[in-house]
Design an enzyme around this catalytic site. Structure first.
Site, PDB file in Angstrom:
ATOM      1  N   GLU A 287       0.879  -1.167   0.000  1.00 14.15           N
ATOM      2  CA  GLU A 287       0.000   0.000   0.000  1.00 14.15           C
ATOM      3  C   GLU A 287       0.912   1.212   0.000  1.00 14.15           C
ATOM      4  OE1 GLU A 287      -3.370  -0.561   2.646  1.00 14.15           O
ATOM      5  OE2 GLU A 287      -2.708  -2.618   2.929  1.00 14.15           O
ATOM      6  N   CYS A 321      -1.638   9.299   4.000  1.00 15.33           N
ATOM      7  CA  CYS A 321      -1.665   8.915   2.593  1.00 15.33           C
ATOM      8  C   CYS A 321      -2.948   9.425   1.949  1.00 15.33           C
ATOM      9  CB  CYS A 321      -1.561   7.413   2.462  1.00 15.33           C
ATOM     10  SG  CYS A 321      -2.712   6.573   3.537  1.00 15.33           S
TER      11      CYS A 321
HETATM   12  P1  NAP Z   1       8.794   4.705   3.632  1.00 13.04           P
HETATM   13  O1  NAP Z   1       9.917   5.637   3.754  1.00 13.04           O
HETATM   14  O2  NAP Z   1       8.561   4.042   2.322  1.00 13.04           O
HETATM   15  O3  NAP Z   1       9.000   3.595   4.773  1.00 13.04           O
HETATM   16  C1  NAP Z   1       8.046   2.605   5.029  1.00 13.04           C
HETATM   17  C2  NAP Z   1       8.720   1.415   5.668  1.00 13.04           C
HETATM   18  O4  NAP Z   1       9.614   0.820   4.729  1.00 13.04           O
HETATM   19  C3  NAP Z   1       9.560   1.771   6.897  1.00 13.04           C
HETATM   20  O5  NAP Z   1       9.403   0.762   7.856  1.00 13.04           O
HETATM   21  C4  NAP Z   1      10.964   1.757   6.328  1.00 13.04           C
HETATM   22  O6  NAP Z   1      11.962   1.499   7.292  1.00 13.04           O
HETATM   23  C5  NAP Z   1      10.876   0.627   5.337  1.00 13.04           C
HETATM   24  N1  NAP Z   1      11.929   0.592   4.313  1.00 13.04           N
HETATM   25  C6  NAP Z   1      12.676   1.622   3.835  1.00 13.04           C
HETATM   26  N2  NAP Z   1      13.532   1.165   2.891  1.00 13.04           N
HETATM   27  C7  NAP Z   1      13.315  -0.173   2.772  1.00 13.04           C
HETATM   28  C8  NAP Z   1      13.881  -1.201   1.960  1.00 13.04           C
HETATM   29  N3  NAP Z   1      14.840  -0.977   1.078  1.00 13.04           N
HETATM   30  N4  NAP Z   1      13.412  -2.449   2.097  1.00 13.04           N
HETATM   31  C9  NAP Z   1      12.430  -2.723   2.991  1.00 13.04           C
HETATM   32  N5  NAP Z   1      11.873  -1.791   3.786  1.00 13.04           N
HETATM   33  C10 NAP Z   1      12.301  -0.533   3.676  1.00 13.04           C
HETATM   34  O7  NAP Z   1       7.419   5.404   4.030  1.00 13.04           O
HETATM   35  P2  NAP Z   1       7.096   6.255   5.343  1.00 13.04           P
HETATM   36  O8  NAP Z   1       7.790   7.559   5.249  1.00 13.04           O
HETATM   37  O9  NAP Z   1       7.298   5.440   6.543  1.00 13.04           O
HETATM   38  O10 NAP Z   1       5.525   6.459   5.204  1.00 13.04           O
HETATM   39  C11 NAP Z   1       4.945   7.436   4.409  1.00 13.04           C
HETATM   40  C12 NAP Z   1       4.467   6.865   3.089  1.00 13.04           C
HETATM   41  O11 NAP Z   1       3.531   5.827   3.328  1.00 13.04           O
HETATM   42  C13 NAP Z   1       3.726   7.875   2.235  1.00 13.04           C
HETATM   43  O12 NAP Z   1       4.131   7.714   0.897  1.00 13.04           O
HETATM   44  C14 NAP Z   1       2.266   7.482   2.411  1.00 13.04           C
HETATM   45  O13 NAP Z   1       1.418   7.880   1.365  1.00 13.04           O
HETATM   46  C15 NAP Z   1       2.375   6.007   2.517  1.00 13.04           C
HETATM   47  N6  NAP Z   1       1.204   5.422   3.177  1.00 13.04           N
HETATM   48  C16 NAP Z   1       0.302   4.724   2.413  1.00 13.04           C
HETATM   49  C17 NAP Z   1      -0.836   4.189   2.982  1.00 13.04           C
HETATM   50  C18 NAP Z   1      -1.839   3.415   2.169  1.00 13.04           C
HETATM   51  O14 NAP Z   1      -2.737   2.819   2.749  1.00 13.04           O
HETATM   52  N7  NAP Z   1      -1.748   3.387   0.850  1.00 13.04           N
HETATM   53  C19 NAP Z   1      -1.059   4.360   4.342  1.00 13.04           C
HETATM   54  C20 NAP Z   1      -0.119   5.077   5.100  1.00 13.04           C
HETATM   55  C21 NAP Z   1       1.008   5.589   4.494  1.00 13.04           C
HETATM   56  P3  NAP Z   1      12.862   2.705   7.890  1.00 13.04           P
HETATM   57  O15 NAP Z   1      11.938   3.544   8.667  1.00 13.04           O
HETATM   58  O16 NAP Z   1      13.842   1.965   8.723  1.00 13.04           O
HETATM   59  O17 NAP Z   1      13.462   3.396   6.716  1.00 13.04           O
END
Ligand code: NAP
Ligand code: MG
Length: 516
Positions: A287, A321
């Site tokens: 997501e 999001c």
């Molecule tokens: P993110 O930077 O993509 O991180 C999400 C998760 O992925 C974190 O636990 C992060 O760990 C991990 N991660 C980072 N690099 C990775 C890799 N190479 N391999 C595996 N995991 C990895 O996103 P965020 O800043 O936490 O959240 C915001 C984003 O989430 C926004 O784009 C928002 O729109 C989206 N979101 C979508 C929904 C939906 O339902 N569609 C809901 C909520 C949020 P680290 O923290 O250790 O880097």
């Protein structure tokens, strides 16, 4: 005893002095535990590493909320292997028993609600009601998915075949990885993890590095609820360092991810590569981001529209999001809308989450820098009419910001900013508004303010988003009532909190026995 029908957990009213005093007390209690260290947990074993990960209070950036371990690649691998071992036992635990653990967990969360809210306020900067809505949603997921597994474990309807006794059952997938974001740090983490567990899978949970405490709290809740050790493994660490190990491991069966488009696409690609010794095609539930629009038609109640846009754009500092980051406004009401909008946003004061300001800090220095650089881009792409500045350097505070006269193809119109920045675009008519609304690669939420039924019908057909709302805000989806998830680059078309969701964590097995 039969399980009562699912209903949404009500959100607390903080104008009630009793609730206010409880949350304030919880905030003080939690603060007295700041700086404590928590282990990484693999199959019940508490592990400490040399490298640490600190969770920071974004309202007061010098304040360390909690200290966590930083998993190494070796530990990530160990976690998957242990999860596989435990899977072979957990998969045979009857669904009813698994559901019971979720219902028990929901009650523990209810009991610890103020404390969980207080940690969340401290760790990610939500105000009281935003934090409580997050915790309430987590309770909803536990209650909803508990009931859903009961439904899926009932006898499934099949066409009768003469001379055969046939049955279809849903079985779990295996050991999987859950990777949540920080923005719904409890609800989304709890939702993805509990769905995976209740369907009979085991999980390696890698919490977001900005909100590991919320993962720890859920670990504690599940332990108290009676979850056998090793079903849930708590493995904090840097996503970029251990993420690839977890995702590419040949024994990983599925990855449930919520986060940015960039990381989601990376995981999807890596998971698709077959590894030596890998027996399956990994399932990826991703997501991802959004660039959500609210259309304000000339036939709309403007007061309602302004309220809806402001709540959707600036609630939790626009870090949802589902947040409205584009208001697409009919030219006939454009100037009036902007005057009303500016006045309403002018009432939003910025300050520490602990003091319950309507607008708190953004989550981290990375977020802060990225949002401020988007504001600079926005100033060249439109006209900044409100905000645009950082405020104070105690925490990561940024004023709610409005940029008007933005062109549909401008960067701030197309790219996810994930902060308190609203772009306003002018539409010639309703068709033009719909055309603009569909011009991004995302497709998560959207809303339309109009009183015209024909336009509502058209938007139902044409506005291409997973969650479309009318005459209401585009945030605040409720479990059960508004199954949530988007199209296109917003993800793999899943619907959290809906009847299809648990299927993503299971596979169907059919047996057929000849009878005479
Ligand atoms: P993110 O930077 O993509 O991180 C999400 C998760 O992925 C974190 O636990 C992060 O760990 C991990 N991660 C980072 N690099 C990775 C890799 N190479 N391999 C595996 N995991 C990895 O996103 P965020 O800043 O936490 O959240 C915001 C984003 O989430 C926004 O784009 C928002 O729109 C989206 N979101 C979508 C929904 C939906 O339902 N569609 C809901 C909520 C949020 P680290 O923290 O250790 O880097
Ligand atoms: Mg933090």
């Amino acid at each position: 005893m039969s399980t009562p029908k699912f209903k949404n957990e009500p959100i607390l009213d903080f104008s009630d002095k009793k609730n206010l005093s409880k949350i304030q007390k919880a905030l003080e209690q939690v603060e007295s535990k700041f700086g404590q260290e928590y282990p990484l947990i693999i199959n019940g074993e508490k592990i400490h590493t040399d490298a640490k990960l600190k969770s920071i209070n974004p309202s007061k950036k010098g304040q360390v909320v909690s200290v966590f371990q930083k998993a190494t690649k070796e530990l990530a691998e160990k976690a998957i292997l242990e999860a596989i071992k435990v899977f072979n036992k957990w998969k045979n635990v009857p669904p009813k028993k698994r559901a019971k653990i979720l219902f028990k967990a929901a009650n523990i969360v209810r009991r610890r609600r103020f404390e969980i809210n207080a940690w969340m306020i401290s760790e990610v900067g939500k105000n009281y009601v935003e934090a409580d809505a997050d915790t309430a949603e987590a309770i909803d997921f536990l209650e909803f998915y508990g009931r859903e597994i009961l439904r899926y474990s009932k006898k499934q309807p099949l066409t009768k075949v003469k001379g055969e006794d046939n049955e279809l059952v849903y079985i779990p997938l295996g050991a999987g990885v859950v990777i949540p974001p920080w923005n719904f740090p409890f609800a989304i983490l709890v939702g993805m993890t509990s769905a995976a567990i209740v369907t009979g899978n085991t999980v390696v949970l890698k919490p977001s590095s900005d909100s590991p405490m919320m993962g720890w709290l859920f670990y504690e809740v599940m332990e108290e609820a009676g979850l056998p050790k090793g079903v849930l493994n708590f493995v904090p660490g840097s996503g970029s360092e251990v993420g690839d190990t977890l995702v590419s491991h040949p024994k990983t069966r599925f990855i449930a991810f919520t986060g940015s488009k960039e990381v989601g696409l990376h995981i999807n690609q890596l998971a698709a590569q077959h590894q030596p010794g890998q027996f399956w095609i990994k399932r990826v539930i991703a997501e991802m981001g959004g660039k959500d629009s609210i259309i304000v038609d000339d036939e709309a109640n403007l007061t309602d529209a302004v309220n809806g846009v402001v709540t959707s754009a600036f609630g939790f500092q626009g870090q949802k999001c589902s947040a409205c980051s584009r208001a697409i406004v009919n030219e006939k009401v454009y100037d009036k809308f902007i005057d009303m909008l500016k006045e309403k946003v002018g009432q939003l004061k910025v300050g520490p989450a602990k003091e319950n300001y309507p607008v708190g800090p953004v989550v981290s220095s990375n977020a802060y820098n990225s949002i401020l650089s988007y504001i600079e881009i926005g100033k060249t792409e439109g006209r900044l009419i409100y905000g645009g500045n950082p405020c104070g350097d105690e925490g990561f505070y940024i004023e709610p910001t409005i940029i008007i006269d933005v062109e549909p193809n401008a960067r701030i119109s197309l790219e996810e900013i994930f902060g308190p920045v609203l772009a306003v675009l002018k539409a010639k008519d309703f068709n033009h508004a719909l055309e603009i609304a569909n011009n991004t690669e995302f497709g998560l939420t959207g809303s339309v303010y109009t009183t015209n039924k024909k336009k509502i019908k058209r938007a139902k057909e044409e506005f291409y988003v997973g969650n479309l709302y009318f005459n209401r805000k585009c945030t605040g989806a409720l479990v059960g009532g508004h199954p949530f998830g988007g199209f296109n680059m917003s993800g793999t078309d899943s619907k959290a909190g809906g009847r299809d969701y648990l299927l993503l964590f299971m596979q169907a097995k059919l047996w057929s026995e000849k009878i005479n």
